[in-house]
Design a protein around this motif. Structure first.
Motif, PDB file in Angstrom:
ATOM      1  N   VAL A 102       0.833  -1.201   0.000  1.00  0.00           N
ATOM      2  CA  VAL A 102       0.000   0.000   0.000  1.00  0.00           C
ATOM      3  C   VAL A 102       0.870   1.254   0.000  1.00  0.00           C
ATOM      4  CG1 VAL A 102      -1.693   1.324   1.318  1.00  0.00           C
ATOM      5  CG2 VAL A 102      -1.932  -1.147   1.118  1.00  0.00           C
ATOM      6  N   LEU A 103       1.939   1.238   0.797  1.00  0.00           N
ATOM      7  CA  LEU A 103       2.836   2.394   0.845  1.00  0.00           C
ATOM      8  C   LEU A 103       3.430   2.685  -0.528  1.00  0.00           C
ATOM      9  CD1 LEU A 103       4.894   2.087   4.168  1.00  0.00           C
ATOM     10  CD2 LEU A 103       3.322   3.924   3.517  1.00  0.00           C
ATOM     11  N   LYS A 104       3.871   1.643  -1.217  1.00  0.00           N
ATOM     12  CA  LYS A 104       4.456   1.839  -2.547  1.00  0.00           C
ATOM     13  C   LYS A 104       3.424   2.382  -3.527  1.00  0.00           C
ATOM     14  CE  LYS A 104       8.044  -1.695  -2.025  1.00  0.00           C
ATOM     15  NZ  LYS A 104       8.550  -3.017  -2.489  1.00  0.00           N
ATOM     16  N   LEU A 105       2.201   1.869  -3.450  1.00  0.00           N
ATOM     17  CA  LEU A 105       1.145   2.341  -4.340  1.00  0.00           C
ATOM     18  C   LEU A 105       0.809   3.805  -4.066  1.00  0.00           C
ATOM     19  CD1 LEU A 105      -0.948   1.648  -6.501  1.00  0.00           C
ATOM     20  CD2 LEU A 105      -2.493   0.950  -4.658  1.00  0.00           C
ATOM     21  N   VAL A 106       0.684   4.154  -2.785  1.00  0.00           N
ATOM     22  CA  VAL A 106       0.363   5.533  -2.408  1.00  0.00           C
ATOM     23  C   VAL A 106       1.482   6.475  -2.828  1.00  0.00           C
ATOM     24  CG1 VAL A 106       0.029   7.097  -0.447  1.00  0.00           C
ATOM     25  CG2 VAL A 106      -1.205   4.927  -0.533  1.00  0.00           C
ATOM     26  N   CYS A 107       2.726   6.072  -2.581  1.00  0.00           N
ATOM     27  CA  CYS A 107       3.857   6.939  -2.927  1.00  0.00           C
ATOM     28  C   CYS A 107       3.992   7.097  -4.438  1.00  0.00           C
ATOM     29  CB  CYS A 107       5.143   6.389  -2.324  1.00  0.00           C
ATOM     30  SG  CYS A 107       5.228   6.580  -0.525  1.00  0.00           S
ATOM     31  N   ALA A 108       3.686   6.043  -5.195  1.00  0.00           N
ATOM     32  CA  ALA A 108       3.697   6.164  -6.660  1.00  0.00           C
ATOM     33  C   ALA A 108       2.646   7.176  -7.111  1.00  0.00           C
ATOM     34  CB  ALA A 108       3.442   4.803  -7.291  1.00  0.00           C
ATOM     35  N   LEU A 109       1.469   7.115  -6.500  1.00  0.00           N
ATOM     36  CA  LEU A 109       0.415   8.086  -6.818  1.00  0.00           C
ATOM     37  C   LEU A 109       0.869   9.501  -6.467  1.00  0.00           C
ATOM     38  CD1 LEU A 109      -2.494   8.743  -7.670  1.00  0.00           C
ATOM     39  CD2 LEU A 109      -3.207   8.219  -5.322  1.00  0.00           C
ATOM     40  N   LEU A 110       1.533   9.653  -5.334  1.00  0.00           N
ATOM     41  CA  LEU A 110       2.013  10.976  -4.929  1.00  0.00           C
ATOM     42  C   LEU A 110       3.074  11.510  -5.888  1.00  0.00           C
ATOM     43  CD1 LEU A 110       2.307  10.498  -1.049  1.00  0.00           C
ATOM     44  CD2 LEU A 110       0.597  11.837  -2.270  1.00  0.00           C
ATOM     45  N   LEU A 111       3.978  10.640  -6.320  1.00  0.00           N
ATOM     46  CA  LEU A 111       5.027  11.074  -7.250  1.00  0.00           C
ATOM     47  C   LEU A 111       4.424  11.533  -8.578  1.00  0.00           C
ATOM     48  CD1 LEU A 111       7.692   8.287  -6.584  1.00  0.00           C
ATOM     49  CD2 LEU A 111       7.860  10.694  -5.935  1.00  0.00           C
ATOM     50  N   LEU A 112       3.455  10.778  -9.086  1.00  0.00           N
ATOM     51  CA  LEU A 112       2.802  11.173 -10.340  1.00  0.00           C
ATOM     52  C   LEU A 112       2.025  12.475 -10.168  1.00  0.00           C
ATOM     53  CD1 LEU A 112       1.485   7.697 -11.565  1.00  0.00           C
ATOM     54  CD2 LEU A 112       3.326   9.054 -12.583  1.00  0.00           C
ATOM     55  N   THR A 113       1.340  12.606  -9.035  1.00  0.00           N
ATOM     56  CA  THR A 113       0.578  13.824  -8.768  1.00  0.00           C
ATOM     57  C   THR A 113       1.497  15.035  -8.658  1.00  0.00           C
ATOM     58  OG1 THR A 113      -1.110  12.540  -7.603  1.00  0.00           O
ATOM     59  CG2 THR A 113      -1.068  14.913  -7.200  1.00  0.00           C
ATOM     60  N   GLY A 114       2.606  14.856  -7.930  1.00  0.00           N
ATOM     61  CA  GLY A 114       3.560  15.956  -7.779  1.00  0.00           C
ATOM     62  C   GLY A 114       4.115  16.405  -9.116  1.00  0.00           C
ATOM     63  N   ALA A 115       4.473  15.428  -9.961  1.00  0.00           N
ATOM     64  CA  ALA A 115       4.970  15.775 -11.303  1.00  0.00           C
ATOM     65  C   ALA A 115       3.903  16.481 -12.123  1.00  0.00           C
ATOM     66  CB  ALA A 115       5.441  14.514 -12.012  1.00  0.00           C
ATOM     67  N   GLY A 116       2.638  16.026 -11.983  1.00  0.00           N
ATOM     68  CA  GLY A 116       1.551  16.663 -12.713  1.00  0.00           C
ATOM     69  C   GLY A 116       1.298  18.096 -12.282  1.00  0.00           C
TER      70      GLY A 116
END
Length: 254
Positions: free
Chosen positions: A228-242
Motif C-alpha cells: 500500500v505504501l508503494k502504491l500511495v507513494c507512486a500516486l504521490l510522485l505522479l501527482t507531484g509531477a503533474g
C-alpha cells in the motif's frame, strides 16, 4: 462547483481517506495533490479542508489511547511546530494572493519530497533523540502544516526511528498531528483565511470520510502495508509531477 467537480472532489476525498486508513498518513497530501491538480478549489481552501478533517479524524483515533502518549516528545514537537506553522500560514496567504503558479510548484515539490521520505529505509536509533532534535523536526513539520496541512511525513520519519513502543509512536504521532491541525486552525480563523467555501467543502466531505474510515476499520483489505505504501507513494510522485510540469511551463512561457 459543478456537479462533475463535486463528484471529482468526493472521489479525491475517498482516495485520500483510503490511503490514510491503510497507511496512517497521506490524507492531506493526496487530497491537495489530486484536487489541486484538477483545480477543483483554491489550494488555501483545500488546505483548510484537510486541516478540519485531519483534526476530526485524529480526535476519533485518540479515544482511550492517552495512556500511551509520550509527553516529552509531544511537548517538544508541538513547541517546535508553533513558529513553523505560523510561517507556513503567512507564506500560504502571500503566495495565494501573488504567485499561484509558484504555489503549485511548491505543493508539487512537497508532495514528491514527502513520498520519497516515506519510501526511505530508516534504521532505528539506539538512543532516543534529544529534545532539540524533536523541536527541529517539529518546526519542519509545522512549516508543511502551515503551508498545506501536510506535516505528517517528517514526523513519521523521525518517530519511527525512535526506540519507542509502536503503540506509543502511533498515539504520540496522532496527538502531535492533531495539535498541529488545531494550532493551524486557530491561526487561520482570525485572519479571515478560512473561507465559506472551505467550510462548505468540509461539511460535504465529512460524512464520506467518517463513513469510509469506519468501514475500512471493520473490513480492512488483505493488502500488505508495504504494498500500500508503494502504491500511495507512486500516486504521490505522479501527482507531484503533474502539478509541477504544467506550472513550470507556464512560468517559462515567454
Amino acid at each position: 462547483m459543478t456537479l462533475l467537480q463535486t463528484a471529482l472532489f468526493l472521489l479525491c476525498v475517498a482516495l485520500a481517506t483510503c490511503a490514510q486508513s491503510l497507511t496512517g498518513f497521506a490524507f492531506a497530501l493526496i487530497l491537495l495533490g489530486l484536487a489541486g491538480l484538477l483545480e477543483l478549489a483554491p489550494l488555501a481552501d483545500l488546505a483548510n479542508v484537510a486541516t478540519v478533517l485531519g483534526l476530526a479524524n485524529a480526535l476519533v483515533a485518540l479515544r482511550g489511547s492517552s495512556r500511551a502518549l509520550d509527553v516529552p516528545a509531544f511537548r517538544d514537537i508541538t513547541l517546535g511546530g508553533v513558529a513553523g506553522i505560523l510561517l507556513g500560514v503567512v507564506l500560504l496567504g502571500w503566495l495565494s494572493s501573488n504567485v499561484t503558479l509558484v504555489l503549485r510548484v511548491l505543493l508539487g515539490l512537497t508532495v514528491i519530497a514527502c513520498a520519497l521520505v516515506v519510501l526511505m529505509e530508516t534504521a532505528a536509533l539506539r538512543e532516543r533523540s534529544s529534545a532539540s532534535a524533536f523541536r527541529f523536526w517539529g518546526a519542519i513539520s509545522g512549516l508543511l502544516t502551515g503551508l498545506f496541512a501536510t506535516g505528517g511525513p517528517p514526523l513519521v520519519y523521525h518517530f519511527y526511528r525512535q526506540p519507542m513502543a509502536l503503540k506509543t509512536v502511533r498515539d504520540t504521532l496522532v496527538a502531535t498531528l492533531a495539535a498541529s491541525s488545531l494550532l493551524r486552525l486557530l491561526m487561520v480563523l482570525p485572519t479571515g483565511q478560512f473561507s465559506g467555501n472551505a467550510l462548505k467543502l468540509s461539511l460535504l466531505a465529512a460524512p464520506l470520510v467518517f463513513g469510509l474510515s469506519w468501514w475500512l476499520e471493520r473490513h480492512p483489505p488483505g493488502w500488505s502495508r508495504a504494498a500500500v505504501l508503494k502504491l500511495v507513494c507512486a500516486l504521490l510522485l505522479l501527482t507531484g509531477a503533474g502539478l509541477i510540469v504544467p506550472a513550470v511551463l507556464l512560468i517559462l512561457k515567454p
